[in-house]
Enzyme design. Structure first.
Site, mmCIF file in Angstrom:
data_model
loop_
_atom_site.group_PDB
_atom_site.id
_atom_site.type_symbol
_atom_site.label_atom_id
_atom_site.label_comp_id
_atom_site.label_asym_id
_atom_site.label_seq_id
_atom_site.Cartn_x
_atom_site.Cartn_y
_atom_site.Cartn_z
ATOM 1 C CG ASP A 104 -53.413 -1.093 27.755
ATOM 2 O OD1 ASP A 104 -53.845 -0.602 26.800
ATOM 3 O OD2 ASP A 104 -53.599 -2.267 28.133
ATOM 4 C CB THR A 127 -38.829 -4.705 43.454
ATOM 5 O OG1 THR A 127 -39.128 -4.078 44.564
ATOM 6 C CG2 THR A 127 -37.351 -5.171 43.180
ATOM 7 C CG ASP A 148 -43.574 -4.322 50.595
ATOM 8 O OD1 ASP A 148 -42.908 -4.501 51.837
ATOM 9 O OD2 ASP A 148 -43.028 -4.679 49.466
ATOM 10 C CG LEU A 158 -40.038 -7.037 38.541
ATOM 11 C CD1 LEU A 158 -38.604 -6.674 37.871
ATOM 12 C CD2 LEU A 158 -39.840 -7.386 39.970
#
Lengths: 290, 290, 290, 290
Positions: free
Chosen positions: A174, A185, A69, A189
């Site tokens: 944070d 995703t 990716d 996620l």
């Protein structure tokens, strides 16, 4: 429309990169397609024309991103506003964006030539970082997400979240993630965010480790402008765009504005592509694990 | 458009119900507005016309739902396709749907007469329950959510989830929630779902206590049809629509189809209404709690 | 045993610090107690003896930490193995460790003199950082937690988790938290961790933003040794101990070992102290928020 | 100590049940071990003595539970205070309690005869249900968990949680789970609970779908008594003990008390048994899933 040329970027560190490139050359030759590749990739190929990476999207009819990716995110950065579609081909394991397996490289070329594929446009984010004292905001585009947070210290961060100019809350946390459906995703996620079906005209805003325990992921229409102002923490934060750290500092007083980019990113899908099949396969949604 | 009549449903068990109804009558009289109320409410008022609850929406120009969010859900059920807008007035504590405080009852009447308010349409769900052997599916509408699950036994439930006819996964779980943006701050939120900004053209699908630990809330375009097929669990489940149990049994083999309803529900907001302000107030988003 | 002296550390930036110190002096004088304070605090007081911060625990019978929870963590660092108990007095808002309100400063002195209080020992963590090539591991103690993660880049982190020498998993994540029961209501809670009742002989291990979606917080007996080995990420990480960044670098190949420290930290509680009351007050556990 | 007899309970619906029982008979004969089985199981075996299920634990030296985790929970109920250890043998897929694979049935018999195994005692829960007007509370034991909730209606439940007589909070929710370390990988895990390492002397309390969004799983020492009082909801709830519905009604005003049972449940582990290996295998903790 049948493409006449394929641009190629590849992660050459993947084991099968060279053999798959070879198979791509063979089939492209059979189909009469010209191949253009960035210099490193072209050096591994017999007959591809070497083209500066930044020119690939403009010159090729379709861009093959071969690797994981991350390779597709890199290809998306090369578009620079061009609407050349990307075909993500995984070398190794299935990705959310590299949906075509390396075993199907010939099939992918054939499908392009025969029009047996679909084009899907994914929304992207346009980011502007306002730094006090700077005349011109820094700008960047993201296909997946924008993350502000942590930095070289672990001390807590104070972020003011506004949407369309309306202040929502100040989060002690944070960090904070704004993601597109495509990025939902990814990092979002892992931080407890929802999965947004591609094409849903919304973005997700997700606070990382919020000290406000009632904080929950927020889904808003993609016509909204999201503003994140860095509060009085005594440290520079990290600004990460599609997983790459942004060179400029993001310091107290800076404000990051995120909205939908004018141009999205177009993807080529083969006919058997199914987002839900991909999702359940990647997330191992097969019955009970406990 | 200035209304000529106000329809009223009220939760008469709330402490201030009668006094607020009295104040409403006074101001309505001053403004020349007719008042219509369901029989129980009319019995507590001096001059309101008693009208069957089911006729209120058709006969009144605006519907006041006085009580809590449950009262607004009840008012929404009375619409039966009418586009009469609802004004939610809380008796007690602020709700997501009862956004006008009881102290502002006169202000609400004035705002309606002066057009100092806005109308927002919220999406609703249309549900169809296919029962094997029944000719006609049972139908219902939901403003908030549809929940399938548990029932009189705690044994695990197997639910097949499909979207637009494509099978996504079979979840072993306690139940499953489909919610609108309006319902996203209800049951779905307690089950870990995201907050969907009203007007986002999406729905959320949320599995309750999934045995697949990688399951995450799913946000899909509201043009989709969601189908939930009850698998081979040995027990009848509960089907809950907007928090009300559905009379019919939902048994193994049944399939529930959920899609966007043709008509939504229209709400009246006073000018100071802000969804984000309401949200951060209701969820105590004020700095760190730890 | 009645104390003869009180050591004091105070966060002098809190609004009421000086007035509360004054009230403490008055009541201590009435009770015949000697006061010792670190130099900055002593400078704000009329008659306290100025003592180097590092000597306070050894010389005083009880240590007053006045400010917020950070002040108590600071006081705990001053103990250096001493078993002097700490009394946390909040200036401003109630904390998990500053459980005595500033209005009760006189009551706290009285309770100590009259023995109307209890001592509770909380477990602490002993950490050792093994750096390849270094002879001697760096050592530190934590009352709350140890966090490894992020750092100056947002790129993903690979951490190998072992317990008692047995490898459990390699997590791709943003970071990892090991917390004591005391620290379980701190950073770990914001990352989705459970609340561990003080005195539970267990620690919690919590992965921050794990890419393994089935990862869940892990609770293990406090007799275990937890080892975290930093994998091949291309960046130095942050090591944070009780919220303070550790000076040394934590780089690929380093291993952090965490176990229960030989000495814990002792706290003084007034008789009305209740952990559960504190918890439900801090977390606003009062009925439904949705 | 070498056993002289093995008691057997088996889930005969599993595909391989009969063949594995046959292999068990062969090896037991070779080793000179007597076999006792409940009547249904004995009917599938050549030479096992048929013994009422309730007598197996008292008469056999070790109890083989063959099937899935449910079969082990059933075997645990047969113990009735006996300390006969259970060996869980899975027919099909690995379980948290059926840790020996069917391929290892002979190895399991050999290991028992040669003492090449370890015994681990797991804590159990003792539950008492106080029903207003009843003299004697109903009692039950659980190895995994106790769940109170939902029932035949989906309307919200109000539960008062107390620990050792101290009221903690009233939760508006779908239900509440108390689980042992053994049960922490069951229903509690699906509801967001932590994983408790077996032998950790703690229990987990977990609210299902809490309307208090700041609610988090609570881990408390196993010497505590947990009391759950059912508030004024207008419906009977389900009480589930180790996944089995309890016959008696649990209605508003009832109080359920849960504490550690005097006797736990003893398990036989082969030497290669590792809880952490089992955990990471069951939960697919192998690298990134996104």
């Amino acid at each position: 429309m049948k493409p006449e040329s394929i641009g190629i970027v590849a992660n050459l560190q993947r084991a099968d990169a060279e053999s798959v490139l070879g198979r791509l050359e063979t089939r492209a030759a059979e189909r009469g397609l010209a191949l253009l590749a960035d210099p490193d990739t072209a050096a591994c190929m017999a007959a591809a024309e070497s083209v500066p990476a930044g020119d690939l999207a403009r010159r090729a009819d379709v861009l093959f991103a071969m690797g994981g990716d991350g390779t597709v995110l890199y290809a998306a950065r090369l578009l620079c506003g061009s609407d050349t579609p990307i075909l993500g081909l995984n070398l190794g394991s299935l990705g959310f964006l590299t949906t075509v397996g390396e075993e199907a490289v010939e099939q992918a070329v054939d499908a392009l030539c025969e029009g047996a594929c679909t084009i899907e446009e994914r929304a992207a984010l346009a980011c502007e970082l306002e730094v006090p004292g700077d005349d011109e905001p820094a700008r960047a585009r993201a296909l997946n997400d924008v993350v502000v947070g942590w930095g070289a210290s672990s001390s807590i961060v104070s972020l003011d979240l506004s949407v369309d100019g309306e202040h929502i809350a100040t989060f002690m946390c944070d960090g904070l993630i704004v993601s597109t459906p495509t990025g939902s995703t990814g990092h979002s996620l892992s931080a407890g965010g929802p999965i947004l079906y591609p094409g849903s005209p919304v973005f997700a805003i997700n606070v990382i480790c919020p000290h406000t325990l009632s904080s929950r992921p927020l889904v808003i229409p993609d016509r909204s402008t999201i503003s994140i102002r860095v509060g009085e923490s005594a440290k520079p934060l990290v600004l990460s765009i599609d997983g790459r750290d942004h060179p400029g500092d993001i310091t107290p007083g800076c404000t990051l504005h995120v909205r939908r980019a004018k141009c999205g990113v177009r993807f080529v899908h083969l006919e058997e592509y199914s987002y839900f099949k991909l999702l359940s396969q990647k997330l191992h949604w097969r019955g009970s694990s406990i």
